[in-house]
Design a protein around this motif. Structure first.
Motif, PDB file in Angstrom:
ATOM      1  N   LEU A  91       0.781  -1.201  -0.114  1.00 55.60           N
ATOM      2  CA  LEU A  91      -0.081   0.034  -0.144  1.00 55.60           C
ATOM      3  C   LEU A  91       0.810   1.300  -0.100  1.00 55.60           C
ATOM      4  O   LEU A  91       1.395   1.729   1.072  1.00 55.60           O
ATOM      5  N   ARG A  92       1.090   1.843  -1.329  1.00 52.28           N
ATOM      6  CA  ARG A  92       1.881   2.928  -1.379  1.00 52.28           C
ATOM      7  C   ARG A  92       1.161   4.258  -1.219  1.00 52.28           C
ATOM      8  O   ARG A  92       0.539   4.556  -2.326  1.00 52.28           O
ATOM      9  N   HIS A  93       1.304   4.987  -0.133  1.00 47.63           N
ATOM     10  CA  HIS A  93       0.686   6.334   0.142  1.00 47.63           C
ATOM     11  C   HIS A  93      -0.975   6.209  -0.001  1.00 47.63           C
ATOM     12  O   HIS A  93      -1.515   7.211  -0.219  1.00 47.63           O
ATOM     13  N   VAL A  94      -1.480   4.926  -0.456  1.00 48.30           N
ATOM     14  CA  VAL A  94      -2.924   4.960  -0.678  1.00 48.30           C
ATOM     15  C   VAL A  94      -3.778   5.400   0.630  1.00 48.30           C
ATOM     16  O   VAL A  94      -5.078   5.879   0.469  1.00 48.30           O
ATOM     17  N   LEU A  95      -3.382   5.126   1.911  1.00 46.44           N
ATOM     18  CA  LEU A  95      -3.973   5.312   3.153  1.00 46.44           C
ATOM     19  C   LEU A  95      -4.307   6.940   3.300  1.00 46.44           C
ATOM     20  O   LEU A  95      -5.187   7.563   4.076  1.00 46.44           O
ATOM     21  N   GLU A  96      -3.492   7.759   2.669  1.00 49.02           N
ATOM     22  CA  GLU A  96      -3.647   9.157   2.638  1.00 49.02           C
ATOM     23  C   GLU A  96      -4.741   9.644   1.760  1.00 49.02           C
ATOM     24  O   GLU A  96      -5.367  10.544   1.939  1.00 49.02           O
TER      25      GLU A  96
END
Length: 228
Positions: A91-96
């Motif tokens: 998960l690349r920066h997707v939680l942002e």
């Protein structure tokens, strides 16, 4: 020309940070193996890393209210995969950018196979990057995630934290190359966790009574302790 706010992940500072996170993760990811990997990304042109021991990737780009990429799905619904489907979830920066980051994290744990690896990257909320990030995304619903809190949630979900560290430059405008590993003031973070394997329940063997012949002698191989 000033880039649009929704292009922040295509900006030069974040592209550099993404590259530094990739370099920091490369030695860890090279050890990942299995059949299927999942990449959830905030940057539209981000590509899965080439891993020699991972068979294939599914790549999704979260953009607004939905996912694009290898398939299409609504962002406010569970990920369209069965439980335990992936050996690696990146998960690349997707939680942002997720409309519901805790729900997405729970779903990532759900689709991760026992023994599989979950990797999270993002902008650290306590860094010189945070004011720049919120200024560039003004008017957007963006929340930077605290890696310590993410680690706590993952432990509660039954994962073991293998790595949690900051990486990259201390400031977005810094042109000098940042440290790829162990930078105390780095603007980004990486978090690696492994899902515990299910414990096998041992079978309890029930002893079978042995009937002693009338001559009082047991057959060869029989144990007297088993005799009734």
């Amino acid at each position: 020309m000033h880039q649009r706010d929704d292009d922040i992940y295509a900006s030069a500072p974040l592209r550099r940070l993404l590259d530094e996170q990739t370099r920091a993760l490369r030695p860890e990811l090279q050890r990942c193996h299995g059949m299927h990997g999942l990449l959830l990304r905030a940057c539209g042109d981000d590509r899965p890393p080439a891993l020699p021991m991972l068979r294939c990737w599914t790549s999704l780009h979260l953009d607004g209210a939905g996912y694009g990429g290898d398939l299409r799905a609504a962002a406010n619904e569970p990920l369209p995969f069965v439980d335990d489907a992936f050996d690696l979830a990146l998960l690349r920066h997707v939680l942002e950018v997720a409309p519901n980051a805790p729900a997405l994290l729970d779903d990532a744990v759900r689709i991760l196979a026992p023994g599989g690896v979950l990797v999270l990257t993002g902008v650290h909320p306590i860094s010189g990057w945070a004011p720049w990030f919120y200024w560039r995304t003004r008017g957007e619903s963006r929340v930077l995630q605290m890696p310590l809190h993410l680690g706590h949630d993952l432990r509660q979900a039954g994962l073991e934290i293998e790595c949690m560290q900051r990486v990259g430059r201390a400031w977005p405008s810094q042109e000098r190359p940042g440290s790829a590993r162990g930078s105390a003031f780095g603007g980004g973070y990486i978090l690696i966790a492994r899902k515990r394997r299910r414990m096998a329940t041992p079978l309890r063997i029930k002893p079978v009574p042995v009937t002693v012949p009338s001559n009082g002698q047991l057959s060869p191989g029989a144990r007297r302790s088993s005799a009734s």
